[in-house]
Each structure stands twice: as structure tokens, then as C-alpha cells.
Design a protein around this motif. Structure first.
Motif, PDB file in Angstrom:
ATOM      1  N   SER A  22       1.151  -1.049   0.288  1.00 24.97           N
ATOM      2  CA  SER A  22       0.026  -0.267  -0.889  1.00 24.97           C
ATOM      3  C   SER A  22       0.753   1.139   0.057  1.00 24.97           C
ATOM      4  CB  SER A  22      -1.120   0.118   1.349  1.00 24.97           C
ATOM      5  OG  SER A  22      -1.688   0.947   1.208  1.00 24.97           O
ATOM      6  N   THR A  23       0.311   2.188  -0.576  1.00 28.19           N
ATOM      7  CA  THR A  23       0.801   3.170  -0.453  1.00 28.19           C
ATOM      8  C   THR A  23       1.308   4.512   0.919  1.00 28.19           C
ATOM      9  OG1 THR A  23      -0.473   4.642  -1.474  1.00 28.19           O
ATOM     10  CG2 THR A  23       0.612   3.887  -3.198  1.00 28.19           C
ATOM     11  N   SER A  24       0.440   3.829   1.323  1.00 23.72           N
ATOM     12  CA  SER A  24       0.372   4.821   2.402  1.00 23.72           C
ATOM     13  C   SER A  24       0.499   3.793   4.003  1.00 23.72           C
ATOM     14  CB  SER A  24      -1.567   4.618   2.931  1.00 23.72           C
ATOM     15  OG  SER A  24      -1.906   4.949   4.492  1.00 23.72           O
ATOM     16  N   ALA A  25       1.422   4.347   4.442  1.00 23.66           N
ATOM     17  CA  ALA A  25       2.406   3.736   5.699  1.00 23.66           C
ATOM     18  C   ALA A  25       0.920   2.978   7.066  1.00 23.66           C
ATOM     19  CB  ALA A  25       3.515   4.776   6.051  1.00 23.66           C
ATOM     20  N   ASP A  26       0.362   3.767   7.059  1.00 27.73           N
ATOM     21  CA  ASP A  26      -0.535   3.352   8.076  1.00 27.73           C
ATOM     22  C   ASP A  26      -1.411   1.371   8.372  1.00 27.73           C
ATOM     23  OD1 ASP A  26      -0.102   5.386   9.872  1.00 27.73           O
ATOM     24  OD2 ASP A  26      -1.376   6.498   9.422  1.00 27.73           O
ATOM     25  N   VAL A  27      -1.678   1.947   6.678  1.00 27.58           N
ATOM     26  CA  VAL A  27      -2.668   0.330   5.938  1.00 27.58           C
ATOM     27  C   VAL A  27      -0.818  -0.399   6.227  1.00 27.58           C
ATOM     28  CG1 VAL A  27      -3.303  -0.320   4.142  1.00 27.58           C
ATOM     29  CG2 VAL A  27      -4.009   2.320   5.068  1.00 27.58           C
ATOM     30  N   PHE A  28      -0.213   0.200   5.213  1.00 29.93           N
ATOM     31  CA  PHE A  28       1.005  -1.335   5.294  1.00 29.93           C
ATOM     32  C   PHE A  28       1.246  -1.707   6.782  1.00 29.93           C
ATOM     33  CE2 PHE A  28       5.613  -2.146   4.469  1.00 29.93           C
ATOM     34  CZ  PHE A  28       5.558  -3.851   3.947  1.00 29.93           C
ATOM     35  N   ILE A  29       1.784  -0.187   7.794  1.00 27.67           N
ATOM     36  CA  ILE A  29       2.526  -1.061   8.674  1.00 27.67           C
ATOM     37  C   ILE A  29       1.556  -2.162   9.703  1.00 27.67           C
ATOM     38  CG2 ILE A  29       2.368  -1.022  11.492  1.00 27.67           C
ATOM     39  CD1 ILE A  29       3.066   2.108  10.158  1.00 27.67           C
ATOM     40  N   GLN A  30      -0.333  -1.819   9.409  1.00 26.09           N
ATOM     41  CA  GLN A  30      -1.952  -2.682   9.562  1.00 26.09           C
ATOM     42  C   GLN A  30      -1.375  -4.102   9.146  1.00 26.09           C
ATOM     43  OE1 GLN A  30      -3.619  -2.850  12.644  1.00 26.09           O
ATOM     44  NE2 GLN A  30      -2.312  -0.388  12.559  1.00 26.09           N
ATOM     45  N   THR A  31      -1.167  -4.054   8.212  1.00 23.73           N
ATOM     46  CA  THR A  31      -0.941  -4.902   7.190  1.00 23.73           C
ATOM     47  C   THR A  31      -0.022  -6.103   7.831  1.00 23.73           C
ATOM     48  OG1 THR A  31      -2.126  -4.305   4.948  1.00 23.73           O
ATOM     49  CG2 THR A  31      -1.006  -6.139   5.079  1.00 23.73           C
ATOM     50  N   VAL A  32       1.287  -5.484   7.919  1.00 26.91           N
ATOM     51  CA  VAL A  32       2.575  -6.679   8.901  1.00 26.91           C
ATOM     52  C   VAL A  32       1.710  -6.937  10.264  1.00 26.91           C
ATOM     53  CG1 VAL A  32       4.968  -6.190   8.737  1.00 26.91           C
ATOM     54  CG2 VAL A  32       3.870  -5.131   6.953  1.00 26.91           C
ATOM     55  N   SER A  33       1.901  -6.307  10.280  1.00 27.52           N
ATOM     56  CA  SER A  33       1.181  -6.203  11.664  1.00 27.52           C
ATOM     57  C   SER A  33       0.408  -7.613  12.490  1.00 27.52           C
ATOM     58  CB  SER A  33       0.748  -5.231  12.792  1.00 27.52           C
ATOM     59  OG  SER A  33       0.986  -5.304  14.434  1.00 27.52           O
ATOM     60  N   ALA A  34      -0.475  -7.847  11.419  1.00 23.89           N
ATOM     61  CA  ALA A  34      -1.169  -8.431  11.410  1.00 23.89           C
ATOM     62  C   ALA A  34      -0.976  -9.690  10.633  1.00 23.89           C
ATOM     63  CB  ALA A  34      -2.931  -8.192  10.206  1.00 23.89           C
ATOM     64  N   ALA A  35       0.390  -9.534  10.158  1.00 27.44           N
ATOM     65  CA  ALA A  35       0.570 -11.204   9.218  1.00 27.44           C
ATOM     66  C   ALA A  35       1.434 -11.682  10.252  1.00 27.44           C
ATOM     67  CB  ALA A  35       1.434 -10.757   7.736  1.00 27.44           C
ATOM     68  N   VAL A  36       2.459 -10.887  11.580  1.00 30.34           N
ATOM     69  CA  VAL A  36       3.378 -11.395  11.609  1.00 30.34           C
ATOM     70  C   VAL A  36       2.216 -11.510  13.536  1.00 30.34           C
ATOM     71  CG1 VAL A  36       5.494 -11.071  11.173  1.00 30.34           C
ATOM     72  CG2 VAL A  36       4.077  -9.454  13.080  1.00 30.34           C
ATOM     73  N   HIS A  37       0.434 -11.560  13.215  1.00 31.28           N
ATOM     74  CA  HIS A  37       0.084 -11.266  14.510  1.00 31.28           C
ATOM     75  C   HIS A  37       0.428 -11.114  16.028  1.00 31.28           C
ATOM     76  CE1 HIS A  37      -1.773 -15.386  12.787  1.00 31.28           C
ATOM     77  NE2 HIS A  37      -0.205 -15.094  12.546  1.00 31.28           N
ATOM     78  N   HIS A  38       0.584  -9.845  15.446  1.00 31.16           N
ATOM     79  CA  HIS A  38       0.658  -8.553  16.170  1.00 31.16           C
ATOM     80  C   HIS A  38       1.815  -8.605  17.701  1.00 31.16           C
ATOM     81  CE1 HIS A  38      -2.683  -6.863  14.465  1.00 31.16           C
ATOM     82  NE2 HIS A  38      -3.354  -7.609  14.715  1.00 31.16           N
TER      83      HIS A  38
END
Length: 506
Positions: A22-38
């Protein structure tokens, strides 16, 4: 029913394979965080005005992160992702548009650098480099030769090989194995010496593996050998860099696994498991004597106790008369048959050996020595066993330690038990039946498609000079034919003639 994971991407990236950055940093952070289960060790740092760093704590080199990434990024505010790859002084930097690739790189010690508004993300690989310092070999110690062993660092182990084989033809192919947890595997061979067919076969076996993880080289060896059901190992595990280099120069292939201190060598024949790297460093007469001593010890370890049980149970006539009287006196107070007596002592020896291995080193040596003496003496005094059998069991156990390969030594320990049972049931006929089973098992095995019983079957006379015996080095100029090398000669076979020396001393 739940769907089965389709491959490494679905298991290693949190199920986000195919998603774009995603071009949005907040969206990308949420995506990566969800991928590693926070996970609590996921670190997110912002560098104004538009940069975001994401990494896993303790997986990245903090000094390199500060010196080579953060300080450099501060110098270039507002730079694009494309330009960052040329500005960062990090050896491994690349771009990706896939979130799955970013998450897998995150698990491998990379820092994710997101630029606000960019659809690409920078992967800067700066993993931690902690590793055990180099030490002397423990399982394959020798007097003459190098005194360094592999450790658990893949890069360190490959560098040890590069220092010994300074040749651009030494190929190093890096592969990833594992679906849940990836492990780096280095395939080593010398181009122009190793067989291309064997290289392709081994490469295919590794790439076709579908397993959750490979945590050690011994596990990988069992997954890719020719017959995983056989008791005999078909690939060698070694901790010595010089041993691996010698085999590579002979046209063989090597595998080094990240996190393991043992390298895999293949193909490997049965007789080669009883050869030591030190044999090449000694004079040929001494090396030949040592090899013959090892082979004799193996035969002694496997067949001595079964022959004793068979002779005392069915074949008293083969015992010399001078031994009958002391043998009868020794067994006069023993209430058990020879079969039960031999199995009992063999199990006691294995218990002492296993206890010595599992206990701390200083305590283990004491348990092995004191336990053996106490148990042996008490068993004879209690009339549980005879003095002669204790000598035979001890001699067989001592002989099994002469095998240079730990994996083959375990095989020698185990096959004694079915032979003892066969000897107790059918005497010498049972021993011969067990011997035939062993020979059939050896003849039907192969190592990476190469005959396991080479060079004796199929017979290859040129290879006999470096098998049971070791002839002078000028006579062993041919590489082993079982590796099917592209270059068959190791060196010029003509020996040195002192009469032709041009430099004469006055």
C-alpha cells in the motif's frame, strides 16, 4: 474441511501472498502487523517526513541499523524508494511490490523501509551475526592436520571452504528449504570436476522437498537420501572443513545448512565411512595399517559376541580343549543361557554409553569408567555372567569406537543385537543368515545413484588403491569412479625422480 497450505508463501507470510504494498504507511503497518499476529517484538519507527522502518527486534544488527540505515536516511529526506537502493551502504538491498516477499524478508533479518506514496518497499538485509567461535573438532579429532571445525554460521562455514579451495570453479548455490520456517542451504561443488547429472539430481531433491522446516543437516540427509528406510547412512556427516574440501576435490558434492555444525557429503560408499581424513596425511604404510585395523575392529565388534553365543549354545566342538576347562569354570555358577547372558551385558553397556553421553562431560566420563568397573565386577561376583563374556563384550564395545563416522558407529552398535538373537536360535547357521541379510542390504543400497559397495561391487580395480588399503599417493592419481567425475585425474601420475633434479648441492 480447512484448506491445506499450498506452499511456502502461504505458510511464511501470514496468508497475504499476492497482496500489493500500500502507498499509505498506516495501511502497510497494519498489514504487516496482522501478518505476524501483532507480535511484541515487531518494531516500527518513523523518520520524518515520509519514511517508516519496520523490523523484528533481535533479528537485525542494531549497530548496522543505526550506522548504515538510520543515519543515512536522515541525510536524504523525501528520497524515493528507487533511489534508496543506491544510497544505502548495505550489501543486500532490493525492492519489492509484494507484501508476502516483505514479510518473508522480515523473518530473515531485513528492515522494511516504506516511503509514503510509493508502491514499492525497500528490503535492507542486516541480520545479526552472533555465532559460536571456531573450535577444534570433537567427533572427528586427529593428530596431524587442521584443528578447526564448522560452527553454526552458514557464511562462516562457506568461508572456511573458500579459504582451502581458492578456485573460481568452486560453485556455491544458495537454496531455501522449509514451508513454515525457511532454512538456507548451500550446495557446493567444483564445476568441471563434479558430475552435472549428480548436481542436478541433488538440486532437484532439495527443491522438491515439502516440509515444515529443516533444523539440522542430519534431518535433511534423511529426507534426500536414496533409501530412508535403510539402517545404513548413505551420506556422510562431517564437522571438518578439510574433509569436505578433500571430497569436493574428488568430485563429490557438499551441503552446508544454516544453523548446523555438520556438513553433508555425497555420494558416499560403505567403505568410505571407515576412512579418516588423517589417512591422507600419514605415510601410506601407516595409513594402510590403520585402515585394516579399523575394518578388523568392525568385524570383531559385529561378530565376536554372536560367535561366542553360537559356540557355547550349539557348537562346543569348535572350542579348543585348552579353553574348555577355564570356560566351564567361568560359567559354572551362571544360571542363565549364553543368549540371555550376552543380551543382558550388551544392554548394560549401551545403558552406560547412553548415560555417559547425556550427562555433563565431566560427570559422564566418571559414570562410564566407574559404572563399567563396578557393574562388571558385581555381575561376575553375583554369578550373573562369566569373566570371559565380559572380556568379549568389552572388546566388542571398544572396537565399535574405532569407526570415524558417528552415524556408522551407531549402526555397528545396533546390528549386533539381531545377530546375537540369530546365533542363540540357530547357532552358526543363524550368524551366517544374518551376514547374508547384511550383505544383501548393502548390495541393494545406493548413494545419490552411485553403488554403495563400490569399488568392490561392481569391481573397479583402479579404485582399490584407496579403499581397504591406501597405496602411495602417486598411485592414487585417479578420482573415485563412483562419483563419475568430468575430470578423472587429480594430478600428474609420474613420480619424482631425484636423479633428474637439476639443482645439485656441491
Amino acid at each position: 474441511m480447512p484448506e491445506k497450505n499450498s506452499g511456502p508463501s502461504s505458510a511464511m507470510d501470514g496468508g497475504i501472498s499476492g497482496h500489493k504494498v500500500s502507498t499509505s504507511a498506516d495501511v502497510f503497518i497494519q498489514t504487516v502487523s496482522a501478518a505476524v499476529h501483532h507480535s511484541s517484538d515487531l518494531i516500527v519507527k518513523s523518520i520524518p517526513p515520509s519514511l517508516t522502518l519496520i523490523y523484528i527486534d533481535n533479528l537485525v544488527d542494531t549497530k548496522a541499523l543505526t550506522d548504515h540505515i538510520i543515519l543515512e536516511l536522515v541525510k536524504y529526506p523525501g528520497v524515493s524508494s528507487q533511489n534508496l537502493t543506491s544510497y544505502l551502504p548495505v550489501p543486500q538491498v532490493k525492492l519489492t511490490e509484494e507484501v508476502g516477499d516483505a514479510v518473508r524478508a522480515l523473518m530473515d533479518g531485513s528492515v522494511l523501509i516504506h516511503v509514503e506514496g510509493d508502491a514499492q518497499i525497500v528490503l535492507a538485509n542486516i541480520p545479526t551475526t552472533e555465532s559460536r567461535s571456531l573450535s577444534a573438532p570433537e567427533m572427528e579429532s586427529q593428530v596431524i592436520g587442521a584443528q578447526v571445525a564448522f560452527n553454526e554460521s552458514l557464511s562462516t562455514n562457506v568461508s572456511l571452504i573458500r579459504r582451502l579451495i581458492k578456485n573460481p570453479d568452486l560453485c556455491n548455490e544458495l537454496m531455501e528449504v522449509g514451508e513454515r520456517s525457511t532454512t538456507s542451504v548451500a550446495l557446493l561443488y567444483i564445476k568441471g570436476v563434479a558430475s552435472d547429472e549428480m548436481v542436478n539430481t541433488l538440486r532437484q531433491r532439495i527443491t522438491d522437498l515439502e516440509t515444515d522446516s529443516v533444523l539440522d543437516s542430519s534431518i535433511l540427509e534423511q529426507l534426500i537420501d536414496d533409501n530412508s528406510l535403510s539402517i545404513f547412512p548413505q551420506m556422510l556427516l562431517t564437522e571438518r572443513p578439510d574433509k569436505l574440501c578433500g571430497e569436493l576435490l574428488n568430485g563429490k558434492l557438499g551441503l552446508i545448512i544454516d544453523g548446523s555444525s555438520l556438513a553433508i557429503v555425497c555420494p558416499h560408499s560403505f567403505l568410505e565411512f571407515f576412512q579418516s581424513q588423517e589417512d591422507q596425511n600419514l605415510r601410506w604404510q601407516i595409513a594402510t595399517f590403520t585402515r585394516l585395523l579399523r575394518f578388523s575392529a568392525v568385524v570383531l565388534s559385529v561378530f565376536l559376541t554372536p560367535l561366542y553365543v553360537a559356540a557355547l549354545t550349539y557348537h562346543y566342538e569348535v572350542i579348543p580343549q585348552t579353553l574348555l576347562v577355564p570356560l566351564s569354570e567361568s560359567r559354572a555358577l551362571v544360571p542363565f543361557p549364553p543368549l540371555f547372558e550376552a543380551l543382558l551385558l550388551e544392554l548394560i553397556i549401551e545403558l552406560l554409553r547412553e548415560a555417559g553421553v547425556r550427562l555433563p562431560s565431566k560427570v559422564g566420563q566418571t559414570i562410564g569408567i566407574v559404572g563399567g568397573i563396578v557393574v562388571g565386577t558385581a555381575a561376575v561376583q553375583a554369578g550373573v555372567t562369566s569373566n570371559i563374556l565380559i572380556i568379549i563384550i568389552a572388546l566388542g564395545a571398544l572396537s565399535s569406537f574405532t569407526t570415524p563416522s558417528y552415524m556408522m558407529g551407531n549402526v555397528i552398535r545396533l546390528i549386533r543385537f539381531p545377530l546375537i538373537l540369530l546365533a542363540g536360535l540357530w547357532g552358526f547357521y543363524g550368524v551366517m543368515l544374518g551376514f547374508c541379510f547384511i550383505m544383501v542390504e548393502l548390495l541393494r543400497q545406493s548413494s545419490l545413484g552411485s553403488p554403495y559397495t563400490a569399488p568392490f561391487y561392481p569391481p573397479r580395480l583402479m579404485d582399490w588403491g584407496d579403499s581397504l588399503v591406501r597405496l602411495p599417493l602417486p598411485l592414487t592419481f585417479k578420482r573415485p569412479s563412483n562419483t563419475r567425475p568430468e575430470d578423472e585425474d587429480k594430478f600428474e601420475p609420474a613420480p619424482i625422480d631425484p636423479e633428474n633434479d637439476k639443482l645439485k648441492v656441491n
